[in-house]
Design a protein around this motif. Structure first.
Motif, PDB file in Angstrom:
ATOM      1  N   ALA A 194     -32.318 -39.388  40.155  1.00  0.00           N
ATOM      2  CA  ALA A 194     -33.568 -39.210  39.847  1.00  0.00           C
ATOM      3  C   ALA A 194     -34.461 -38.339  40.555  1.00  0.00           C
ATOM      4  O   ALA A 194     -35.363 -37.429  39.936  1.00  0.00           O
ATOM      5  CB  ALA A 194     -34.452 -40.598  39.920  1.00  0.00           C
ATOM      6  N   ILE A 195     -34.245 -38.275  41.799  1.00  0.00           N
ATOM      7  CA  ILE A 195     -34.891 -37.409  42.858  1.00  0.00           C
ATOM      8  C   ILE A 195     -34.475 -35.972  42.338  1.00  0.00           C
ATOM      9  O   ILE A 195     -35.376 -35.074  42.316  1.00  0.00           O
ATOM     10  CB  ILE A 195     -34.771 -37.741  44.099  1.00  0.00           C
ATOM     11  CG1 ILE A 195     -35.429 -39.093  44.538  1.00  0.00           C
ATOM     12  CG2 ILE A 195     -35.030 -36.821  45.149  1.00  0.00           C
ATOM     13  CD1 ILE A 195     -34.962 -39.645  45.903  1.00  0.00           C
ATOM     14  N   THR A 196     -33.344 -35.753  42.227  1.00  0.00           N
ATOM     15  CA  THR A 196     -32.796 -34.587  41.985  1.00  0.00           C
ATOM     16  C   THR A 196     -33.323 -33.803  40.610  1.00  0.00           C
ATOM     17  O   THR A 196     -33.768 -32.876  40.685  1.00  0.00           O
ATOM     18  CB  THR A 196     -31.256 -34.531  41.986  1.00  0.00           C
ATOM     19  OG1 THR A 196     -30.518 -34.978  43.057  1.00  0.00           O
ATOM     20  CG2 THR A 196     -30.620 -33.125  41.568  1.00  0.00           C
ATOM     21  N   LEU A 197     -33.173 -34.794  39.860  1.00  0.00           N
ATOM     22  CA  LEU A 197     -33.802 -34.211  38.485  1.00  0.00           C
ATOM     23  C   LEU A 197     -35.265 -34.033  38.404  1.00  0.00           C
ATOM     24  O   LEU A 197     -35.948 -33.285  37.895  1.00  0.00           O
ATOM     25  CB  LEU A 197     -33.496 -35.295  37.063  1.00  0.00           C
ATOM     26  CG  LEU A 197     -32.000 -35.519  37.062  1.00  0.00           C
ATOM     27  CD1 LEU A 197     -31.749 -36.580  35.928  1.00  0.00           C
ATOM     28  CD2 LEU A 197     -31.465 -34.199  36.383  1.00  0.00           C
ATOM     29  N   SER A 198     -36.219 -34.822  39.253  1.00  0.00           N
ATOM     30  CA  SER A 198     -37.430 -34.772  39.227  1.00  0.00           C
ATOM     31  C   SER A 198     -37.914 -33.373  40.137  1.00  0.00           C
ATOM     32  O   SER A 198     -38.688 -32.766  39.701  1.00  0.00           O
ATOM     33  CB  SER A 198     -38.063 -35.919  40.043  1.00  0.00           C
ATOM     34  OG  SER A 198     -37.924 -37.012  39.576  1.00  0.00           O
ATOM     35  N   LEU A 199     -36.956 -33.067  41.034  1.00  0.00           N
ATOM     36  CA  LEU A 199     -37.491 -31.790  41.958  1.00  0.00           C
ATOM     37  C   LEU A 199     -37.058 -30.759  40.797  1.00  0.00           C
ATOM     38  O   LEU A 199     -37.801 -29.637  40.818  1.00  0.00           O
ATOM     39  CB  LEU A 199     -36.474 -31.713  43.300  1.00  0.00           C
ATOM     40  CG  LEU A 199     -36.731 -32.895  44.276  1.00  0.00           C
ATOM     41  CD1 LEU A 199     -35.793 -32.836  45.504  1.00  0.00           C
ATOM     42  CD2 LEU A 199     -38.188 -32.574  44.654  1.00  0.00           C
ATOM     43  N   GLY A 201     -37.112 -30.772  37.660  1.00  0.00           N
ATOM     44  CA  GLY A 201     -37.960 -30.611  36.378  1.00  0.00           C
ATOM     45  C   GLY A 201     -39.096 -29.926  37.019  1.00  0.00           C
ATOM     46  O   GLY A 201     -39.883 -29.041  36.549  1.00  0.00           O
ATOM     47  N   LEU A 202     -39.743 -30.347  38.425  1.00  0.00           N
ATOM     48  CA  LEU A 202     -40.787 -29.665  39.037  1.00  0.00           C
ATOM     49  C   LEU A 202     -40.735 -28.351  39.110  1.00  0.00           C
ATOM     50  O   LEU A 202     -41.557 -27.422  38.878  1.00  0.00           O
ATOM     51  CB  LEU A 202     -41.346 -30.435  40.267  1.00  0.00           C
ATOM     52  CG  LEU A 202     -42.523 -29.886  41.003  1.00  0.00           C
ATOM     53  CD1 LEU A 202     -43.651 -30.206  40.346  1.00  0.00           C
ATOM     54  CD2 LEU A 202     -42.522 -30.773  42.394  1.00  0.00           C
ATOM     55  N   THR A 205     -40.583 -26.352  35.930  1.00  0.00           N
ATOM     56  CA  THR A 205     -42.281 -26.450  35.223  1.00  0.00           C
ATOM     57  C   THR A 205     -43.142 -25.474  35.852  1.00  0.00           C
ATOM     58  O   THR A 205     -43.789 -24.830  35.317  1.00  0.00           O
ATOM     59  CB  THR A 205     -42.667 -27.914  35.419  1.00  0.00           C
ATOM     60  OG1 THR A 205     -41.534 -28.825  34.670  1.00  0.00           O
ATOM     61  CG2 THR A 205     -44.162 -27.997  34.921  1.00  0.00           C
TER      62      THR A 205
END
Length: 487
Positions: A194-199, A201-202, A205
């Motif tokens: 989740a952390i990897t995908l959030s980073l 995605g950020l 983006t």
């Protein structure tokens, strides 16, 4: 190398899928290993139960044998009989459970003969007890052969059970390890993913938003310029379309005038052509009439010859009729004589008399027919004379008709020549008018094409103006969605 927005988004999704795939593969391997270990553990426990069942069944057979040896009643053999059935069942199950393990199969190969030997020993003592009594059976028991066999069975079963229990302990350790791995994967893997995908995605983006801001700024500027240009083009195209419409209306009026002139010229040409055709037909008809008069003259001459020959043939027919009349009178005379002779002959001459009477009757009919023919022939000769006179008068009339028809044909020929010249002139006038009409049609088609192109240009510029306006609005909306640079 500068990457496009689509490539960046695709790379982000690919990396996310890669992380999820790795996590899924790890979880799958742990789960399948856990399921396989559980399955092997269940199989080992079934193997242990079957080995214990074999020992328990063998003990039941010994119990039944001892009770029968002591008491000597059949009811004490029930454990013996049920134990034999249970031994066979457990040995079959052991054979099925150890199909994939060659070592265990070899141990079963050693166990089964011992079991069979023990059962034979038990059977032997039971038979001796039945037939010879307790002492005879006791002697066999006291040899300790059965005890030795049973000890060997316990040894093999104990070795197999021990190894299987060791395998069960190892499987328990493996199951515990895989359970811990699954728990670690869930507890630590999901947050890491989740952390990897959030980073990721950020990062994607921010990068895409920066590029989109720059692109939207350029888009808004270009859309404003395009909107101003298309507005001017739409105004010019509208003025051009108005001028073309007026010119097209004028050309259409000229075309209608040319059409009216062409119609009148074609009417004159058609009328002249019809007159020429009528005169040609008249010349042909006069020629045919002259030829018909000549043929009539020839036919009248032929009719005159035929009438003359008919008169001659009538005279010949009169002579033939006179001869036929003479023959009829002679036949009548012969018939009278034949009748007289038949009368003289009596009964033999009756048939001949009948024939003579018929001949007489035919002779009378021939005389009557010749009289009628002579009368008709006289009428024909009178009519023939009249026809000869009429034919001579007809020949004179035909000669006069041939002369008048020739004079009429010459007059019609001169008239047809004059009409032909007039028709040729009218045709040339119609051809010239048709050429003018074709030219006007081409002008009208060209003006229609120009008008259509002008209309399309107006529509195109209007669409371009609308598209530019939409593009400008879209740029503003994208800017509002993404937010300002400071945001």
């Amino acid at each position: 190398m500068k990457l496009t927005v689509g490539v960046k988004i695709g790379a982000g999704y690919a990396l996310a899928l890669l992380v999820l795939a790795a996590f899924g593969i790890l979880s799958y391997r742990n789960a399948t290993g856990y399921v396989e270990a559980i399955g092997r553990r269940v199989s080992d426990y079934q193997l242990i139960d079957s080995l214990q069942g074999v020992m328990s069944a063998m003990q039941d057979t010994e119990t039944g044998q001892r009770g029968y040896l002591i008491v000597g009643e059949d009811r004490y053999l029930e454990p013996y009989r049920s134990g034999i059935a249970a031994v066979d069942k457990y040995l079959s199950k052991l054979r099925s459970l150890t199909e994939a393990n060659t070592d265990q199969q070899r141990e079963l190969d050693a166990l089964e003969p011992l079991v069979a030997a023990k059962l034979d020993e038990l059977k032997e003592t039971i038979e001796l007890r039945k037939s010879k009594g307790f002492d005879a059976a006791l002697k066999v028991v006291q040899t300790d052969r059965g005890k030795q066999i049973m000890d060997d069975i316990r040894k093999i079963v104990g070795q197999m059970s021990g190894r299987v229990r060791m395998s069960v302990a190892q499987l328990d350790d493996e199951i515990s390890a895989r359970s811990r791995m699954s728990i670690y994967g869930i507890v630590y893997g999901i947050p890491v993913a989740a952390i990897t995908l959030s980073l990721l995605g950020l990062l994607v983006t921010r990068t895409i938003t920066h590029q989109l801001r720059e692109s939207i700024a350029q888009l808004s500027s270009s859309a404003a310029e395009i909107l101003a240009t298309t507005t001017q083009l739409a105004s010019s195209a509208m003025e051009t379309a108005t001028a073309v419409s007026e010119t097209t209306a004028t050309v259409e009026q000229v075309k209608q005038t040319a059409q009216l002139t062409n119609q009148k010229a074609r009417y004159v040409s058609d009328s002249a052509q019809k007159a020429a055709n009528v005169s040609t037909v008249g010349r042909t008809a006069v020629g045919d009439a002259v030829q018909g008069m000549h043929r009539i003259q020839e036919q009248m001459e032929s009719v005159a010859d035929s009438i003359v020959r008919l008169s001659e043939q009538g005279q010949a027919i009169g002579e033939i009729i006179a001869t036929v009349n003479g023959l009829a009178e002679q036949s009548n005379l012969l018939a009278v004589n034949a009748a007289i002779e038949a009368t003289k002959a009596g009964e033999q001459g009756k048939g001949f008399g009948v024939v003579a009477q018929e001949i007489k009757s035919l002779a009378e009919q021939s005389k009557q027919a010749t009289a009628q023919v002579r009368t008709i022939l006289g009428d024909i000769q009178k009519a023939t004379s009249t026809a000869v006179l009429a034919t001579e008068q007809s020949n004179k009339a035909v000669d006069a008709g041939v002369k008048q028809t020739g004079e009429t044909g010459e007059s019609i020929r001169l008239l047809a020549d004059s009409i032909g010249e007039a028709a040729q002139a009218a045709t040339q006038i119609a051809a010239s008018s048709q050429q003018q009409m074709v030219g006007m049609d081409q002008v009208v088609v060209a003006m229609e094409s120009i008008k259509l192109a002008s209309t399309q240009n107006v529509a195109g510029t209007r669409q371009a103006e609308t598209a530019a306006q939409d593009l400008h609005t879209l740029g503003q909306r994208l800017g509002d969605l993404i937010g300002s640079r400071s945001a």
